[in-house]
Design a protein around this motif. Structure first.
Motif, PDB file in Angstrom:
ATOM      1  N   MET A  98      -2.641  -5.462  15.186  1.00  0.00           N
ATOM      2  CA  MET A  98      -2.507  -5.172  13.959  1.00  0.00           C
ATOM      3  C   MET A  98      -3.620  -4.123  13.445  1.00  0.00           C
ATOM      4  O   MET A  98      -3.537  -3.116  12.889  1.00  0.00           O
ATOM      5  CB  MET A  98      -2.151  -6.288  13.383  1.00  0.00           C
ATOM      6  CG  MET A  98      -1.428  -5.738  11.821  1.00  0.00           C
ATOM      7  SD  MET A  98      -0.601  -7.337  11.043  1.00  0.00           S
ATOM      8  CE  MET A  98      -2.012  -8.279  10.806  1.00  0.00           C
TER       9      MET A  98
ATOM     10  N   THR B   1       5.139   5.216   8.754  1.00  0.00           N
ATOM     11  CA  THR B   1       5.655   3.723   8.972  1.00  0.00           C
ATOM     12  C   THR B   1       5.966   3.347  10.038  1.00  0.00           C
ATOM     13  O   THR B   1       6.608   4.426  10.929  1.00  0.00           O
ATOM     14  CB  THR B   1       6.862   3.928   7.955  1.00  0.00           C
ATOM     15  OG1 THR B   1       6.761   4.056   6.468  1.00  0.00           O
ATOM     16  CG2 THR B   1       7.495   2.368   8.197  1.00  0.00           C
TER      17      THR B   1
ATOM     18  N   LYS C 199       6.778   0.300  13.217  1.00  0.00           N
ATOM     19  CA  LYS C 199       7.078  -1.240  13.777  1.00  0.00           C
ATOM     20  C   LYS C 199       6.129  -1.879  14.227  1.00  0.00           C
ATOM     21  O   LYS C 199       5.431  -1.467  15.212  1.00  0.00           O
ATOM     22  CB  LYS C 199       8.238  -1.342  14.714  1.00  0.00           C
ATOM     23  CG  LYS C 199       8.910  -2.683  15.052  1.00  0.00           C
ATOM     24  CD  LYS C 199       9.971  -2.784  16.105  1.00  0.00           C
ATOM     25  CE  LYS C 199      10.383  -4.157  16.312  1.00  0.00           C
ATOM     26  NZ  LYS C 199       9.431  -4.853  16.797  1.00  0.00           N
ATOM     27  N   THR C 200       5.577  -2.956  13.624  1.00  0.00           N
ATOM     28  CA  THR C 200       4.500  -3.936  14.064  1.00  0.00           C
ATOM     29  C   THR C 200       4.659  -4.504  15.307  1.00  0.00           C
ATOM     30  O   THR C 200       5.652  -5.058  15.496  1.00  0.00           O
ATOM     31  CB  THR C 200       3.997  -4.743  13.087  1.00  0.00           C
ATOM     32  OG1 THR C 200       3.871  -3.921  11.718  1.00  0.00           O
ATOM     33  CG2 THR C 200       2.701  -5.077  13.314  1.00  0.00           C
TER      34      THR C 200
ATOM     35  N   TYR D  21       5.732  -8.489  16.207  1.00  0.00           N
ATOM     36  CA  TYR D  21       6.442  -8.977  15.505  1.00  0.00           C
ATOM     37  C   TYR D  21       7.788  -8.739  15.649  1.00  0.00           C
ATOM     38  O   TYR D  21       8.049  -7.320  15.750  1.00  0.00           O
ATOM     39  CB  TYR D  21       6.212  -8.897  14.022  1.00  0.00           C
ATOM     40  CG  TYR D  21       4.829  -9.485  13.756  1.00  0.00           C
ATOM     41  CD1 TYR D  21       4.542 -10.823  13.268  1.00  0.00           C
ATOM     42  CD2 TYR D  21       3.605  -8.398  13.711  1.00  0.00           C
ATOM     43  CE1 TYR D  21       3.340 -11.193  12.960  1.00  0.00           C
ATOM     44  CE2 TYR D  21       2.297  -9.096  13.552  1.00  0.00           C
ATOM     45  CZ  TYR D  21       2.414 -10.648  13.088  1.00  0.00           C
ATOM     46  OH  TYR D  21       1.209 -11.017  12.833  1.00  0.00           O
ATOM     47  N   GLU D  22       9.073  -9.316  15.432  1.00  0.00           N
ATOM     48  CA  GLU D  22      10.375  -8.732  15.907  1.00  0.00           C
ATOM     49  C   GLU D  22      10.912  -7.626  14.913  1.00  0.00           C
ATOM     50  O   GLU D  22      11.301  -6.806  15.124  1.00  0.00           O
ATOM     51  CB  GLU D  22      11.514 -10.020  15.761  1.00  0.00           C
ATOM     52  CG  GLU D  22      11.501 -10.847  16.803  1.00  0.00           C
ATOM     53  CD  GLU D  22      10.768 -11.973  16.982  1.00  0.00           C
ATOM     54  OE1 GLU D  22      10.759 -12.728  15.713  1.00  0.00           O
ATOM     55  OE2 GLU D  22       9.889 -12.438  17.861  1.00  0.00           O
ATOM     56  N   SER D  23      10.544  -8.005  13.459  1.00  0.00           N
ATOM     57  CA  SER D  23      11.219  -7.042  12.595  1.00  0.00           C
ATOM     58  C   SER D  23      10.285  -6.561  11.348  1.00  0.00           C
ATOM     59  O   SER D  23      10.806  -5.940  10.627  1.00  0.00           O
ATOM     60  CB  SER D  23      12.518  -7.832  11.867  1.00  0.00           C
ATOM     61  OG  SER D  23      12.086  -8.691  11.268  1.00  0.00           O
ATOM     62  N   LYS D  24       9.027  -6.761  11.752  1.00  0.00           N
ATOM     63  CA  LYS D  24       8.261  -6.477  10.679  1.00  0.00           C
ATOM     64  C   LYS D  24       7.675  -4.906  10.876  1.00  0.00           C
ATOM     65  O   LYS D  24       7.453  -4.621  11.762  1.00  0.00           O
ATOM     66  CB  LYS D  24       6.784  -7.245  10.629  1.00  0.00           C
ATOM     67  CG  LYS D  24       5.859  -6.853   9.312  1.00  0.00           C
ATOM     68  CD  LYS D  24       4.492  -7.996   9.710  1.00  0.00           C
ATOM     69  CE  LYS D  24       3.941  -7.810   8.490  1.00  0.00           C
ATOM     70  NZ  LYS D  24       3.128  -6.648   8.211  1.00  0.00           N
ATOM     71  N   THR D  25       7.802  -4.281   9.569  1.00  0.00           N
ATOM     72  CA  THR D  25       7.338  -2.737   9.735  1.00  0.00           C
ATOM     73  C   THR D  25       6.059  -2.526   8.987  1.00  0.00           C
ATOM     74  O   THR D  25       6.089  -3.499   7.807  1.00  0.00           O
ATOM     75  CB  THR D  25       8.176  -1.723   9.093  1.00  0.00           C
ATOM     76  OG1 THR D  25       8.720  -2.191   7.923  1.00  0.00           O
ATOM     77  CG2 THR D  25       9.678  -1.959  10.114  1.00  0.00           C
ATOM     78  N   SER D  26       5.236  -1.850   9.048  1.00  0.00           N
ATOM     79  CA  SER D  26       3.763  -1.599   8.302  1.00  0.00           C
ATOM     80  C   SER D  26       4.050  -0.153   7.814  1.00  0.00           C
ATOM     81  O   SER D  26       4.585   0.800   8.366  1.00  0.00           O
ATOM     82  CB  SER D  26       2.695  -2.100   9.107  1.00  0.00           C
ATOM     83  OG  SER D  26       2.668  -3.239   9.344  1.00  0.00           O
TER      84      SER D  26
END
Length: 151
Positions: free
Chosen positions: A44, A128, A130-131, A134-139
């Protein structure tokens, strides 16, 4: 001759050895559970560092172009923005190959006038993604800068 007793012998008892093994096993388990967390954190942090670098690169390119050339024609000719869209907010995913660095990345580049001066533009580069891990986390990462007309 002397008779030897059990209490006079040197060494560890079975109970002492079992306690030592149990404590050692707990320490190994605690360390082993921390390794995946450290790996996720490292990934991350790497993604954020990459996003910061890409945004800063875009801001530096806009500063190099200069105030008078911050329009679609000049920016697309200099390969700073993608061919679409043709008005702000622009994108720069293709020209900078952002998806190669960050998974499912989207980009935007806003070039806005500021209310307090006609000789200053505010530019904001945003990425933006997709991290991973993690399944659905965006940063998201955004950097803004002011570019002035030096004339």
């Amino acid at each position: 001759m002397r008779s030897s007793s059990i209490s006079g012998r040197k060494g560890f008892t079975l109970i002492e050895v079992m306690i030592a093994v149990a404590v050692f096993s707990m320490l190994i388990i605690m360390f082993a559970t921390a390794v995946p967390l450290a790996d996720k954190s490292s990934n991350m942090n790497g993604q954020y560092a990459q996003a910061i670098s890409l945004c800063q690169h875009k801001i530096d390119q806009l500063r190099a172009v200069g105030f008078g050339r911050l329009n679609y024609t000049e920016l697309s000719d200099a390969e700073i923005v993608d061919l679409n869209p043709t008005s702000s907010p622009y994108t720069f995913s293709t020209v900078d190959s952002v998806p190669e660095y960050l998974q499912n990345a989207t980009t935007s580049l806003h070039v806005d006038t500021v209310a307090w001066s006609t000789r200053v533009l505010k530019v904001t580069a945003t990425i933006t993604w997709k991290t991973t891990g993690y399944e659905s986390k965006t940063s998201s990462m955004s950097l803004s800068a002011y570019i002035s007309n030096a004339d």
